[in-house]
Design an enzyme around this catalytic site. Structure first.
Site, short mmCIF file in Angstrom:
data_model
loop_
_atom_site.label_atom_id
_atom_site.label_comp_id
_atom_site.label_asym_id
_atom_site.label_seq_id
_atom_site.Cartn_x
_atom_site.Cartn_y
_atom_site.Cartn_z
N HIS A 1 -9.62 1.22 5.17
CA HIS A 1 -8.33 1.47 5.83
C HIS A 1 -8.54 2.45 6.99
CE1 HIS A 1 -4.22 2.67 6.56
NE2 HIS A 1 -3.84 1.58 5.90
N GLY B 1 2.88 -0.83 4.36
CA GLY B 1 2.90 0.58 3.97
C GLY B 1 4.32 1.03 3.68
N GLY B 2 4.93 1.72 4.65
CA GLY B 2 6.23 2.36 4.45
C GLY B 2 7.29 1.47 3.80
N SER C 1 3.60 -1.64 10.50
CA SER C 1 5.05 -1.63 10.75
C SER C 1 5.75 -2.95 10.41
CB SER C 1 5.33 -1.24 12.22
OG SER C 1 4.90 0.08 12.45
N ASN D 1 0.86 -1.18 0.00
CA ASN D 1 0.00 0.00 0.00
C ASN D 1 0.90 1.23 0.00
OD1 ASN D 1 -1.75 2.07 0.46
ND2 ASN D 1 -2.44 1.39 2.49
N TRP D 2 1.01 1.86 -1.16
CA TRP D 2 1.91 3.01 -1.27
C TRP D 2 1.34 4.26 -0.58
CZ3 TRP D 2 4.11 3.29 -7.01
CH2 TRP D 2 4.91 2.18 -7.25
N LYS D 3 0.08 4.21 -0.21
CA LYS D 3 -0.60 5.40 0.33
C LYS D 3 -0.39 6.57 -0.65
CE LYS D 3 -0.23 3.32 4.81
NZ LYS D 3 -0.14 3.44 6.26
N GLU E 1 -5.24 -4.59 10.85
CA GLU E 1 -4.27 -3.51 10.98
C GLU E 1 -4.57 -2.73 12.26
OE1 GLU E 1 -2.26 -2.49 7.00
OE2 GLU E 1 -3.90 -1.10 7.33
N GLY F 1 2.55 2.73 10.87
CA GLY F 1 3.49 3.85 10.70
C GLY F 1 4.20 4.25 11.98
N GLU G 1 -6.88 4.86 8.00
CA GLU G 1 -6.64 6.27 7.66
C GLU G 1 -7.89 6.88 7.03
OE1 GLU G 1 -2.97 5.70 5.52
OE2 GLU G 1 -2.02 5.16 7.42
P1 13P Z 1 3.03 0.76 7.71
O1 13P Z 1 3.57 -0.53 7.16
O2 13P Z 1 3.73 1.97 7.19
O3 13P Z 1 2.94 0.72 9.22
O4 13P Z 1 1.52 0.91 7.18
C1 13P Z 1 0.67 -0.15 7.31
C2 13P Z 1 -0.55 0.13 6.52
O5 13P Z 1 -1.32 1.01 6.86
C3 13P Z 1 -0.77 -0.65 5.29
O6 13P Z 1 -2.05 -0.45 4.80
#
Ligand code: 13P
Length: 248
Positions: A95, A230-231, A209, A12-14, A167, A173, A97
């Site tokens: 998600h 994500g990251g 994470s 997930n590149w956000k 999640e 994050g 977010e």
């Molecule tokens: P991180 O891996 O950056 O913690 O993000 C997780 C996430 O929200 C994937 O959708």
């Protein structure tokens, strides 16, 4: 036991990345020895990845969000059918977010889930508790509510075409992934909630994470079927390492 699991790894590149990153992924990402790699870039880059001569052979692409209606006067939104036509095959819905920063409710998310199924996209339904909810002992109740709203709207028959991602909000994050034991406990609970409807298998991913150092011990858990990352998914070398850790 783990040899028979084949991981599903979703990047997930956000709201990160650009055309250059798409090219770097094309040059660097390796086809996994087993399992699957799915990428959810910002939707403007979906087609770039979908038609890429190398990636299209082993990567599915999808979106991070989709709207719950098929067309109409919804300025700025994208319909699931449009994602499908552009080469996408899955959609992340719910998600945290989007739940927190865009006030998406369980019923609104259920509409997006249903619209995705109708358009032949695989929804990845995200569930998870906040830190306050965990500290108040509400983790199971929160996750169950998030799941049942969607199952009751779409019907369990449709729900089986989906993927669930656990999640925990406090792990996203923050660099503080859930411990393998904590993650496994919630994954078991998610399976039990779904099993109340019927017992067909649905992949359950862990997200929050995840990196190349912690992915191995998380993967050892019986009920973790893959990862939503994500990251660490923004660097194709890191993603190769993560995949390598669990597909050797
Ligand atoms: P991180 O891996 O950056 O913690 O993000 C997780 C996430 O929200 C994937 O959708």
């Amino acid at each position: 036991m783990n040899q028979i699991k084949t991981p599903l790894i979703v990047a997930n590149w956000k709201m990160n990345g650009n055309q250059l990153l798409c090219r770097q992924f094309s040059e660097t990402l390796e086809c996994p020895a087993n399992g699957e790699v799915w990428i959810a870039p910002p939707s403007l880059y979906l087609e770039t990845l979908a038609v890429d001569k190398k990636l299209r052979n082993f990567v599915r692409v999808g979106v991070q969000n989709v709207y719950g209606k098929s067309s109409g006067a919804y300025t700025g939104e994208v319909a699931a059918t449009m994602v499908r036509e552009s080469g996408g095959t899955f959609a992340i819905v719910g998600h945290s977010e989007r739940r927190t920063q865009f006030n998406e409710s369980d019923s609104f998310i259920a509409q997006k889930f249903y619209a995705s199924i109708e358009a032949d996209l695989i929804p990845i339904l995200c569930v998870g508790e906040s830190l306050e909810e965990r500290e108040a002992g509400l983790t199971y109740a929160v996750v169950e509510q998030q799941l049942t709203e969607v199952i009751d709207t779409s019907g369990i028959k449709y729900f089986h075409k989906s993927v669930v991602a656990y999640e925990p909000v406090w792990a996203i994050g923050t660099g503080k992934a859930a411990s393998p034991v904590n993650a496994e406990e919630v994954h078991v609970h998610i399976r039990q909630v779904i099993a109340k409807y019927d017992d067909q298998f649905i992949p359950i991913l862990y997200g929050g994470s995840v990196n190349e150092n912690n992915v191995g011990e998380l993967w050892e858990q019986h009920n973790i079927d893959g990862f939503l990352i994500g990251g660490a998914s923004l660097n194709p070398h890191t993603l190769n390492s993560i995949i390598g850790e669990i597909t050797r």
